[in-house]
Motif scaffolding. Structure first.
Motif, mmCIF file in Angstrom:
data_model
loop_
_atom_site.group_PDB
_atom_site.id
_atom_site.type_symbol
_atom_site.label_atom_id
_atom_site.label_comp_id
_atom_site.label_asym_id
_atom_site.label_seq_id
_atom_site.Cartn_x
_atom_site.Cartn_y
_atom_site.Cartn_z
ATOM 1 N N SER A 78 30.829 -24.420 10.228
ATOM 2 C CA SER A 78 30.052 -23.304 9.773
ATOM 3 C C SER A 78 30.090 -22.968 8.323
ATOM 4 N N GLY A 79 31.437 -22.700 7.832
ATOM 5 C CA GLY A 79 31.812 -22.400 6.517
ATOM 6 C C GLY A 79 31.879 -20.925 6.340
ATOM 7 N N LEU A 80 31.664 -20.358 7.671
ATOM 8 C CA LEU A 80 32.146 -18.912 7.818
ATOM 9 C C LEU A 80 33.403 -18.493 7.939
ATOM 10 N N LYS A 81 33.829 -17.196 7.435
ATOM 11 C CA LYS A 81 35.076 -17.075 7.583
ATOM 12 C C LYS A 81 35.453 -15.977 9.036
ATOM 13 N N LYS A 82 36.273 -15.925 9.334
ATOM 14 C CA LYS A 82 36.696 -15.451 10.727
ATOM 15 C C LYS A 82 36.190 -13.865 10.762
ATOM 16 N N LEU A 83 36.318 -13.102 9.541
ATOM 17 C CA LEU A 83 35.973 -11.935 9.422
ATOM 18 C C LEU A 83 34.458 -11.736 9.720
ATOM 19 N N GLU A 84 33.742 -12.845 8.770
ATOM 20 C CA GLU A 84 32.296 -12.820 8.931
ATOM 21 C C GLU A 84 31.927 -13.017 10.165
ATOM 22 N N LEU A 85 32.339 -14.061 10.953
ATOM 23 C CA LEU A 85 32.024 -14.481 12.404
ATOM 24 C C LEU A 85 32.129 -13.231 13.346
ATOM 25 N N GLY A 86 33.249 -12.454 13.226
ATOM 26 C CA GLY A 86 33.489 -11.270 13.804
ATOM 27 C C GLY A 86 32.415 -10.153 13.770
ATOM 28 N N ARG A 126 27.286 -14.320 22.276
ATOM 29 C CA ARG A 126 27.023 -14.000 20.893
ATOM 30 C C ARG A 126 27.574 -14.862 19.967
ATOM 31 N N LEU A 127 28.722 -15.665 20.258
ATOM 32 C CA LEU A 127 29.287 -16.651 19.430
ATOM 33 C C LEU A 127 28.347 -17.825 19.363
ATOM 34 N N CYS A 128 27.506 -18.099 20.530
ATOM 35 C CA CYS A 128 26.736 -19.273 20.318
ATOM 36 C C CYS A 128 25.388 -18.968 19.493
ATOM 37 N N ALA A 129 25.018 -17.576 19.685
ATOM 38 C CA ALA A 129 24.263 -17.229 18.804
ATOM 39 C C ALA A 129 24.139 -17.264 17.195
ATOM 40 N N VAL A 130 25.483 -16.889 16.879
ATOM 41 C CA VAL A 130 25.763 -16.872 15.439
ATOM 42 C C VAL A 130 26.045 -18.345 15.186
ATOM 43 N N LEU A 131 26.724 -18.996 15.891
ATOM 44 C CA LEU A 131 27.020 -20.392 15.459
ATOM 45 C C LEU A 131 25.987 -21.470 15.911
ATOM 46 N N GLN A 132 24.997 -21.169 16.340
ATOM 47 C CA GLN A 132 24.012 -21.898 16.794
ATOM 48 C C GLN A 132 24.365 -23.042 17.562
ATOM 49 N N CYS A 133 25.094 -22.845 18.705
ATOM 50 C CA CYS A 133 25.570 -23.879 19.480
ATOM 51 C C CYS A 133 25.332 -23.667 21.074
ATOM 52 N N GLU A 134 25.755 -24.483 21.826
ATOM 53 C CA GLU A 134 25.929 -24.203 23.232
ATOM 54 C C GLU A 134 27.180 -23.980 23.605
ATOM 55 N N ALA A 135 27.421 -23.323 24.891
ATOM 56 C CA ALA A 135 28.686 -22.904 25.432
ATOM 57 C C ALA A 135 29.484 -23.816 25.575
ATOM 58 N N LYS A 136 28.976 -25.042 26.038
ATOM 59 C CA LYS A 136 29.906 -26.206 26.089
ATOM 60 C C LYS A 136 30.502 -26.853 24.777
ATOM 61 N N ASP A 137 29.863 -26.392 23.795
ATOM 62 C CA ASP A 137 30.355 -26.816 22.475
ATOM 63 C C ASP A 137 31.490 -25.722 21.927
ATOM 64 N N ILE A 138 31.798 -24.703 22.601
ATOM 65 C CA ILE A 138 32.729 -23.643 22.397
ATOM 66 C C ILE A 138 33.970 -23.970 23.388
ATOM 67 N N THR A 159 41.149 -25.811 18.192
ATOM 68 C CA THR A 159 40.317 -25.510 19.197
ATOM 69 C C THR A 159 38.827 -25.876 18.943
ATOM 70 N N LYS A 160 37.827 -25.904 20.069
ATOM 71 C CA LYS A 160 36.453 -26.036 19.297
ATOM 72 C C LYS A 160 35.854 -25.077 18.932
ATOM 73 N N LEU A 161 36.197 -24.064 19.003
ATOM 74 C CA LEU A 161 35.802 -22.652 18.466
ATOM 75 C C LEU A 161 36.275 -22.897 16.892
ATOM 76 N N GLY A 162 37.287 -23.310 16.811
ATOM 77 C CA GLY A 162 37.957 -23.024 15.377
ATOM 78 C C GLY A 162 37.423 -24.212 14.559
ATOM 79 N N LYS A 163 37.011 -25.565 15.296
ATOM 80 C CA LYS A 163 36.372 -26.586 14.585
ATOM 81 C C LYS A 163 34.982 -26.257 14.189
ATOM 82 N N LEU A 164 34.364 -25.529 14.992
ATOM 83 C CA LEU A 164 32.955 -24.996 14.647
ATOM 84 C C LEU A 164 32.805 -24.093 13.757
#
Length: 71
Positions: free
Chosen positions: A18-26, A53-65, A9-14
């Motif tokens: 990012s190098g973050l772990k799922k738990l860190e993103l959460g 919230r996800l866009c803020a953490v991953l520094q992206c736009e909604a279309k990227d997710i 998924t786009k979110l998974g690729k981002l």
């Protein structure tokens, strides 16, 4: 050891990029791990709040997710 997450998924690729772990993103986004798992698997649609919230953490736009509606 943490379980792998879906990178098709786009979110998974981002998340992978990012190098973050799922738990860190959460933790950083304030999104429950179970919900995040569903989003990463593409089994749940994003709420506006989750997108912001996800866009803020991953520094992206909604279309990227968000997945394209017409693949």
């Amino acid at each position: 050891m943490a379980r792998a997450f879906n990178t098709s998924t786009k979110l998974g690729k981002l998340l992978q990029k990012s190098g973050l772990k799922k738990l860190e993103l959460g933790y950083a986004s304030g999104i429950n791990e179970r919900i995040l798992t569903e989003l990463l698997a593409g089994r749940r649609k994003f709420t506006n709040s989750e997108l912001v919230r996800l866009c803020a953490v991953l520094q992206c736009e909604a279309k990227d997710i968000e997945e394209d509606q017409n693949p």
